[in-house]
Design a protein around this motif. Structure first.
Motif, PDB file in Angstrom:
ATOM      1  N   PRO A   1      43.017  49.118  34.115  1.00 43.80           N
ATOM      2  CA  PRO A   1      42.248  49.218  35.464  1.00 43.80           C
ATOM      3  C   PRO A   1      42.607  51.021  35.332  1.00 43.80           C
ATOM      4  O   PRO A   1      43.362  51.196  35.592  1.00 43.80           O
ATOM      5  CB  PRO A   1      43.106  48.252  36.771  1.00 43.80           C
TER       6      PRO A   1
ATOM      7  N   SER B 257      45.084  41.616  39.055  1.00 38.75           N
ATOM      8  CA  SER B 257      44.320  41.538  40.241  1.00 38.75           C
ATOM      9  C   SER B 257      45.283  39.958  41.406  1.00 38.75           C
ATOM     10  O   SER B 257      45.715  39.253  41.133  1.00 38.75           O
ATOM     11  CB  SER B 257      42.839  40.880  40.077  1.00 38.75           C
TER      12      SER B 257
ATOM     13  N   TRP C  41      37.780  42.610  34.684  1.00 35.81           N
ATOM     14  CA  TRP C  41      37.900  43.250  35.996  1.00 35.81           C
ATOM     15  C   TRP C  41      36.825  44.065  36.311  1.00 35.81           C
ATOM     16  O   TRP C  41      36.579  43.866  38.116  1.00 35.81           O
ATOM     17  CB  TRP C  41      38.265  44.933  35.682  1.00 35.81           C
TER      18      TRP C  41
ATOM     19  N   THR D  83      36.403  40.465  39.223  1.00 33.13           N
ATOM     20  CA  THR D  83      36.431  41.092  40.281  1.00 33.13           C
ATOM     21  C   THR D  83      36.535  42.385  40.805  1.00 33.13           C
ATOM     22  O   THR D  83      36.029  41.725  42.845  1.00 33.13           O
ATOM     23  CB  THR D  83      37.976  40.688  40.124  1.00 33.13           C
ATOM     24  N   HIS D  84      36.066  42.586  40.940  1.00 32.78           N
ATOM     25  CA  HIS D  84      35.860  44.026  41.677  1.00 32.78           C
ATOM     26  C   HIS D  84      34.035  44.184  41.732  1.00 32.78           C
ATOM     27  O   HIS D  84      33.671  45.032  42.535  1.00 32.78           O
ATOM     28  CB  HIS D  84      36.527  45.749  41.311  1.00 32.78           C
TER      29      HIS D  84
END
Lengths: 429, 101
Positions: free
Chosen positions: A316, A357, B53, B56-57
């Motif tokens: 990320p 997350s 990612w 979720t984002h």
């Protein structure tokens, strides 16, 4: 048993017998004094006065223990229930009235106890017109105050001691918690107790033994790291040569030799970590997993490319912070990637992904190589079992141990494309 | 590559303030989700971004939280971006935009 409970029991064990003995003593003293007071009171009531037949008299006897502590218990009330006089003659018909009495003489006083009732009997001689008469009066002790309660000062003392124990208990707890934390994470400091009492000495003795232990561990770690480092360089050179030779000459022996050297390199690379994990010392700190990911990617990118494998890594944009042992985590990821590269049958792909997350992180290494059979999936994680048949060396077993030491989960499973998916899951922060 | 939040790569211009996408001077009509996907990939040039990612984002977790939905958005986006093949699939991970062809 807890310190407080033990002390409470000890206090009760000492206080109760002492209290019982004192109680007995005070009871005897009380009775004597009571008797004396009653006698004096009765005598005072009758002596030198005319007798009033059939009249009930109320008297109060005051007395104390002679100690300011029990003064409040000194008031008692007694009742003269009656005064009967009997004629001297056996027929018992003669009754005398007060007017007939000329003088009253006190003959004697005695105390009697009927069960729980105490009675003070007073014998009096009346001189009257009928001659002399013997009379008897009974004074009942109806309101005996309870014996002095020595219990409450004892109780206050015990409670005081228990409250005073607070700091000691707190110190003991602090030390215990510190040691527990240190057992989980050798980087955590053990609180130093500066007390000069036995507890402080114990804490300091523990502290110094921990220091010694850590020094020893440090020395061992250093030795292993030095040895590993010394071995690593020639091994890497040897590996380079062998892979070079393997390219130049097609030989199954060379191939086998190259694989053996690969295996030795993996074993040697994992030695420090193996030692660390076997001792159980994992020193945690807050680390940024992104940086480790980047390093692992750089480390293996070229190696993978040389073997015709496409190795990509993703993490990320925001830093992923994990409370872990940095060497443990990095070596674990190294092992996963190395394992994937070594067991692949190129060409193909290897993916390394870090996801984070809702408070959890996941590090996943996936490949589209031949994978591992269902039976071997269970076996490779067992230490030593991985061996050469499974081909993982110490690699995956160590990843599993790292996971256990950190409270993470490590799993391997068959991927959608038939390869292997190895995943390390834990909590961030 | 990026100035004042704007991203320029291989003829693609992304302005996060006006949320406008232009490819070789032509405006591309991207939906909100498509824009977010494109912006996420373009700001991490040459680095793959994992599917989870993006899910979720970028995707709305209440309405469309699956990787299948993501694939649909990606394919629509690819169609809109035409022949440039800007968005690459990265095996086992997700997608990326490479700075060079």
């Amino acid at each position: 048993m807890k310190l407080r409970a033990r002390l409470l029991l000890t206090a009760i064990g000492v206080a109760v017998p002492v209290w019982l003995v004192l109680l007995g003593g005070f009871r005897i003293v009380r009775e004597r004094r009571l008797d004396a007071a009653l006698t004096a009171a009765a005598s005072a009531a009758f002596a030198g006065s005319r007798c009033s037949v059939g009249v009930t008299k109320s008297i109060t006897v005051k007395w104390d223990w002679g100690s300011p502590l029990f003064k409040s218990l000194s008031s008692h009330q007694f009742l003269i229930i009656g005064l009967d006089s009997t004629g001297r003659s056996d027929s018992g018909t003669a009754r005398i009235s007060a007017a007939m009495i000329t003088t009253v003489k006190l003959d004697g006083v005695g105390v009697r106890t009927y069960g729980t009732t105490r009675q003070v009997a007073v014998a009096i001689t009346y001189d009257s017109a009928c001659g002399f008469t013997l009379a008897e009066s009974a004074v009942n002790d109806t309101t005996g105050a309870p014996p002095p309660l020595l219990l409450w000062p004892v109780l206050v003392a015990v409670l005081g001691v228990l409250a005073g124990l607070g700091p000691i208990v707190r110190r003991a707890r602090l030390l215990t918690e510190g040691i527990r934390r240190w057992q989980i994470d050798s980087g955590a400091p053990i609180p130093i107790d500066r007390g000069s009492d036995e507890l402080g000495k114990l804490a300091r003795a523990y502290h110094s033994s921990v220091q010694t232990l850590m020094k020893r561990e440090e020395a061992l770690k250093e030795f292993i790291e030095d040895t590993t480092h010394d071995l690593a360089t020639p091994l890497t050179v040897l590996r380079g040569h062998l892979w070079g030779l393997k390219k130049d000459f097609e030989s199954p022996r060379l191939e086998s030799a190259a694989e053996e050297v690969d295996f030795i390199v993996s074993v040697v690379a994992n030695l420090p970590l193996k030692a660390k994990l076997s001792v159980g010392f994992v020193s945690r700190s807050d680390i940024d997993v992104n940086q480790i990911m980047s390093r692992v990617h750089d480390r293996f990118y070229a190696l993978a490319a040389a073997r015709n494998l496409r190795f990509e890594a993703a993490w990320p944009a925001q830093a992923v912070k994990v409370h872990a042992d940095p060497t443990c985590l990095e070596q674990a990821i190294n092992n996963l990637v190395e394992n994937a590269i070594r067991h692949h049958e190129p060409p193909g792909h290897i993916a390394l992904v870090l996801d984070a997350s809702s408070g959890a992180f996941s590090i996943r290494v996936e490949d589209d190589g031949p994978g591992i059979g269902e039976a071997d999936l269970q076996r490779v994680l067992v230490r030593g079992e991985g061996g050469r048949a499974g081909g993982s060396g110490l690699g995956l077993a160590i990843v599993d141990q790292v996971a256990v030491a950190h409270g993470w989960q490590f799993s391997i499973r068959a991927g959608d494309s038939g390869g292997l998916v190895a995943e390390l899951k834990g909590i961030v922060g | 590559m990026s100035r004042g939040g704007q991203v320029h790569v291989r003829g693609l211009h992304i302005d996060p303030e006006s949320r406008l996408v232009r490819l070789d001077g032509t405006n591309i009509l991207a939906t909100a989700v498509e824009f977010d996907i494109l912006f996420a990939l373009a700001t991490r040039l040459d680095r793959p971004v994992s599917r989870s990612w993006l899910v979720t984002h970028v995707l709305d977790p209440d309405r469309e939280g699956t990787e299948r939905t993501l694939d649909v958005h990606i394919s629509r986006l690819r169609r809109k971006l035409g022949a440039a093949k800007l968005i690459q699939t990265v095996w086992g991970i997700g997608y990326k935009i490479a700075s060079q062809e």
